[in-house]
Design an enzyme around this catalytic site. Structure first.
Site, PDB file in Angstrom:
ATOM      1  CG  HIS A  66      -1.926   1.018   1.309  1.00 15.70           C
ATOM      2  ND1 HIS A  66      -2.682   1.256   2.432  1.00 15.70           N
ATOM      3  CD2 HIS A  66      -2.351   1.940   0.399  1.00 15.70           C
ATOM      4  CE1 HIS A  66      -3.519   2.236   2.213  1.00 15.70           C
ATOM      5  NE2 HIS A  66      -3.336   2.684   0.989  1.00 15.70           N
ATOM      6  CD  GLU A  69      -2.357   2.518  -3.906  1.00 10.60           C
ATOM      7  OE1 GLU A  69      -2.734   3.707  -3.943  1.00 10.60           O
ATOM      8  OE2 GLU A  69      -2.905   1.652  -3.194  1.00 10.60           O
ATOM      9  CD  GLU A 144       1.969  10.155  -0.090  1.00 11.87           C
ATOM     10  OE1 GLU A 144       0.937   9.468   0.020  1.00 11.87           O
ATOM     11  OE2 GLU A 144       1.938  11.400  -0.192  1.00 11.87           O
ATOM     12  CD  GLU A 166      -5.689   4.704   2.780  1.00 12.40           C
ATOM     13  OE1 GLU A 166      -6.415   3.900   2.166  1.00 12.40           O
ATOM     14  OE2 GLU A 166      -4.597   5.112   2.343  1.00 12.40           O
TER      15      GLU A 166
END
Length: 972
Positions: A66, A69, A144, A166
């Site tokens: 993730h 990505e 990120e 997230e």
């Protein structure tokens, strides 16, 4: 003409076949030099799709697939801005642009109708995955993924990162925790035991070196799956992919094999916990899930049966296991849960139950399954279940960019070295299953895959008060200990790395970097807004809207009933009512038989409620109860008959059944709240100042959720009054006066609908009524909504028309700039939230929102400085053009045929003409920098009105209590 065995720009054609189900010619290629696999679906669709995917099985729960990505889209060899992905979204005509992490693969799909744009997007993605900047710029991983945040020696250390936050939001949902636990319980020796998205407790164990190693290993053409779809020039596409990318690599041996879980000899059991707030009751708040591994996804029958059996046993209202569990009072909601991956599983979940019901839960399931095997399954139930899955396949899951769905269907076999076409050629499998209805096939499947299958698990998820607070305390202690373990020099090194990250975030991209991003020009944009065909036919008290649009022979019918006569105190009962229809008995038949009838003869009959604003005034709005239905051919008459039965002959009297459905309704709302928390908060803040949004809030917002909770609390005592109110609304709502019928399909089907309209209209209430004038006052509630979420959803808003400003299409460009530049940079990139944005509409609403946001007051300050940002905005004409083109892509989204019919109907109700649509488009295209500057006082005054709502973590909201007028528990 393509020939088998020939090589086209490095790609050898190994198979070509027609797939009638999706009206495409499929070509399978292998890239000779690298072994990259490529599937091309050629058809007439101008909404072209490219995707590149990689098999990325995780070996832990750090979320490395993730995080990669996210990170590869943050700068590459050719595209050197900080975030080429966001730069493309700002100025592309894309109809789809995203990246997705699954449990065993990572996908990078794009779609566009514009060929130049398509090649631009494809090139940006190919450069991103093969040549990312992650090796040169560790700050990308910090931003990120995760990092230790500290800016002075005195400060406490915190974890920060977009993916980290997230997943904090994702793990606020008990259903997410349940899904993870099922993976651990069924596949303990495979990659499916791990969280590919990342468990927030484990994400900080990921090192930068391990992150880079994962990319080195898996992001190679030899491990790639490339997909092309639509009416594009395939030779040009193959040439581009080979010459610019794949020809730079040689074949590599990459071990990305997805391990099979060997069958169990006995059922596995797992217990896990989810957080609830200190004020919430933990009584009957557990989840029980009984799960079975069904086989392999490479087998087409097993693949479809996973979904069919879910509908048959649990999903449909007639489903026998659902009925048996509800009859025994085990759980307030029963639903199926399926997993993809190599070995599909099917699970039966009881929500809001207690752990001591586990044995009874299990016993009822197996007793019901045994009865079905021994006595046979109702063939109507099987037929209805197959029909639901068939409609889903034929409509590509009702997703507007069909190619994306076909890509995923192909990978559900292709990724596991199976045939990439097997799930696209679904007619053969469906016909086989249909022919097996009376052969005992379905009974044998249940016997073999469930009753006699030890490869199964029982998963229990229990609520735990203070779990969130405990984890927070443990995390703070851990970080405190970590800080103590650091030398002064190491702390200063950490501080400097954070300052370096902040400098990167605060520094604008250079002109040289910006020049690397491919751009479109206004000449690439269609100047005229495309009209949607709509014929308006007036008949006495009825209006018919005919949308002659190709729909692959599916007839879509929508009835819009005017509900403006419903008394104010009964507004929430409208939503209660539609949750019952189709799920309770009618005068003709019991609900179990009714459910089968609906799905045997139609693609579903569904109900919704909403209200449409007058195009430029939210004080004038039109509440509607909508009946959506679809059918094919001769089933249209039967569909009309069933609609009539539902809206005129439903029996609102079975107290036990109605209470069950209310409990299910409440459960489903709770399952969506944290996934759509930004919408919940934005809708709530809008209701403080907007009459139409206040109506919506009563109808189906938090006001409705709390109303439903209260109804359930007092149902046993007050059921007579509750049922009387439901019946009152039922009799009034389905009224012929002001009814709008919207049809989408071909002329023959329209004529059939028109000639059979009496079936529905003859039994409707025809009593004349006057609309009620509701008295919704402006009210600055400014609530902090306390929950067990680990993150916040922060919204501010007001109506700028009340401040003396008028709407202009240029506001859409303003929204693009603020959402995709300022708010993205401040709230996501720097603040660590997963997302943020702002909406401005023709009725005057200006509403901001943040999504899975670790901050609260910092985000509010960002909103309050939007006016300053626009006031100081200094962009070139070329940059402004980029934003204008990105805004046009929002005006021209991908839509299904049915969606186009619904859009045209919504515009008709709101009084929006084609001239209005064109005027907005013209104003977008003509936007100048000075137009944007005129909005500075509007933004400034709207934010100074200080209308605020936050849904989020109880502790965080209490720390910021001074910002709110009242604190409210989400779950009362």
């Amino acid at each position: 003409m393509f020939k088998l065995g020939n090589i086209y720009y490095g790609f050898k054609l190994i198979e070509e076949t027609e797939i009638k189900e999706i009206q495409s010619i499929a070509r399978i290629f292998i890239h000779e030099r690298t072994g990259a696999k490529l599937l091309h679906l050629k058809n007439d669709d101008d909404n072209k799709v490219f995707s590149i995917g990689f098999r990325t099985p995780p070996s832990d729960s750090t979320g490395v697939p993730h995080i990669i990505e996210h990170c590869v889209l943050s700068g590459s060899r050719k595209y050197t801005t900080k975030e080429p992905f966001m730069d493309m979204i700002k100025g592309s005509l894309q109809t789809f642009l995203n990246a997705m992490t699954f449990s065993d693969k990572t996908l990078y799909p794009i779609a566009s109708r514009n060929e130049k744009d398509f090649f631009n997007l494809m090139d940006v993605y190919l450069d991103a995955v093969f040549y990312p900047k992650i090796y040169e710029i560790p700050e990308i991983f910090m931003q990120e993924g995760w990092h230790y945040e500290i800016f002075s020696e005195e400060e406490k250390i915190r974890y920060k990162g977009v993916v980290y936050n997230e997943m904090q939001g994702a793990y606020s949902s008990p259903e997410r925790i349940l899904g993870e636990a099922i993976g651990k319980s069924l596949y303990p020796d495979t990659c499916y035991q791990y969280s590919s998205g990342g468990n927030p407790d484990v994400i900080p164990e990921l090192t930068y070196d391990d992150f880079l190693d994962f990319h080195r290993k898996f992001y190679h053409p030899s491990n790639s799956y490339i997909f092309l779809y639509g009416n594009g020039n395939i030779e040009k596409q193959l040439k581009h992919i080979d010459e610019n990318y794949l020809s730079n690599f040689d074949k590599a041996q990459i071990d990305s094999t997805i391990k099979i879980q060997m069958p169990f000899s006995s059922r596995n059991e797992i217990i896990d916990y989810y957080p609830i707030s200190s004020e919430e009751s933990d009584e009957n708040r557990s989840y029980l899930s009984l799960n079975f591994v069904l086989g392999k996804n490479t087998d087409p029958e097993t693949y479809l049966m996973a979904n069919i059996i879910g509908q048959l046993l649990v999903g449909l209202e007639a489903a026998p296991i659902k009925k048996a569990l509800l009859d025994e009072g085990i759980g307030e909601d029963i639903f199926p849960i399926t997993s993809g991956g190599f070995q599909p599983s099917f699970g039966i979940v009881a929500k809001n139950t207690s752990t001591d019901r586990k044995k009874q839960f299990e016993k009822i399931i197996f007793k019901t399954l045994t009865h079905l095997v021994e006595n046979g399954i109702d063939r109507n139930l099987i037929e209805a279940s197959i029909n639901i899955v068939e409609y889903d396949l034929r409509e590509a899951s009702r997703f507007p960019t069909k190619g994306i769905i076909y890509n995923m269907l192909s990978l559900d076999s292709w990724l596991y070295d199976g045939d990439p076409l097997v799930h696209l050629q679904f007619d053969k499998t469906l016909n086989q299953l249909k022919s097996n209805i009376d052969t005992g096939y379905f009974e044998n499947f249940i016997k073999e895959k469930m009753i006699n299958n030890p490869h199964s698990s029982m998963v229990i998820i229990e609520p735990k008060k203070e779990l969130g607070a405990e984890k927070q305390r443990a995390l703070e202690e851990k970080l405190e200990e970590y800080k103590k373990s650091l030398s002064k020099e190491e702390i200063n090194k950490l501080i400097e790395s954070n300052r370096k990250l902040k400098r990167m975030q605060d520094t604008d991209d250079s002109e040289e970097a910006k020049a690397t991003i491919p751009k479109l020009s206004l000449s690439d944009v269609e100047l005229k807004a495309q009209p949607i065909p709509q014929e308006v036919i007036k008949e006495d008290k009825l209006t018919i809207l005919n949308h002659n649009i190709f729909t692959s022979k599916i007839a879509y019918v929508d009835f819009y009933f005017d509900i403006s006569m419903i008394d104010e105190e009964l507004i929430p009962y409208i939503n209660l009512l539609i949750g019952l229809l189709g799920k309770i008995d009618t005068e003709k038949r019991p609900y179990s038989e009714l459910s089968n009838e609906i799905y045997i003869h139609t693609g579903g009959i569904n109900f919704d409620v909403t209200c449409y604003d007058q195009k430029d005034n939210d004080s004038i709005y039109y509440p509607k109860l909508i009946v959506n239905a679809k059918a094919i051919g001769n089933n249209i008459i039967k569909m009309m008959d069933l609609i009539s039965e539902l809206i005129t002959q439903s029996k609102i009297e079975d107290r036990k059944r109605i209470k069950e459905l209310f409990q299910q309704m409440k459960s489903r709302i709770e399952m969506t709240i944290f996934d759509a928390g930004h919408t919940v908060a934005a809708s709530r803040v809008s209701s403080y100042f907007s009459p139409s949004k206040k109506y919506i809030e009563r109808l189906k917002g938090l006001d409705f959720y709390w109303f439903l909770s209260d109804i359930l609390e007092r149902f046993d005592k007050d059921s007579n009054e509750i049922l009387a109110n439901l019946n009152k609304v039922y009799k009034k709502a389905f009224n012929l006066n002001n009814l709008i019928l919207s049809f989408t399909g071909d002329e023959d089907d329209f004529n059939m609908i028109k000639s059979s309209l009496d079936i529905v209209t003859e039994k409707l209430n025809k009593e004349e009524f006057k609309p009620i004038e509701y008295t919704f006052k402006e009210e600055k509630l400014n609530e902090g909504i306390l929950s067990s979420a680990n993150v916040q959803y922060v919204s501010k808003g007001y109506n700028f028309k009340k401040l003396g400003f008028n709407y202009s299409g240029s506001m859409k460009v303003l929204s693009t700039i603020l959402s995709r530049d300022y708010l993205h940079n401040k709230i996501r990139a720097q603040g660590g939230a997963y997302g943020a944005g702002i909406l401005l509409d023709t009725t005057g609403h200006i509403v901001t929102y943040s999504y899975r946001d670790p901050n609260l007051d910092k985000t509010i300050k960002v909103y309050d400085k939007m006016a300053d940002y626009i006031d100081n905005l200094n962009i070139s004409e070329e940059e402004l053009t980029t934003y204008i083109i990105g805004t046009i892509s929002q005006l021209d989204p991908a839509t299904t045929p049915h969606m186009r019919g619904q859009i045209a109907t919504n515009r008709y109700i709101s009084g929006i003409t084609q001239e209005d649509i064109q005027k907005t488009r013209d104003e977008v295209l003509a936007t100048k920098l000075e137009d944007l500057k005129t909005f500075v006082p509007l933004i400034d005054k709207a934010m100074k009105e200080d209308y605020l709502c936050v849904l989020g973590n109880e502790s965080m909201i209490r720390q910021n209590e001074k910002l709110f007028n009242k604190l409210v528990q989400l779950k009362k």
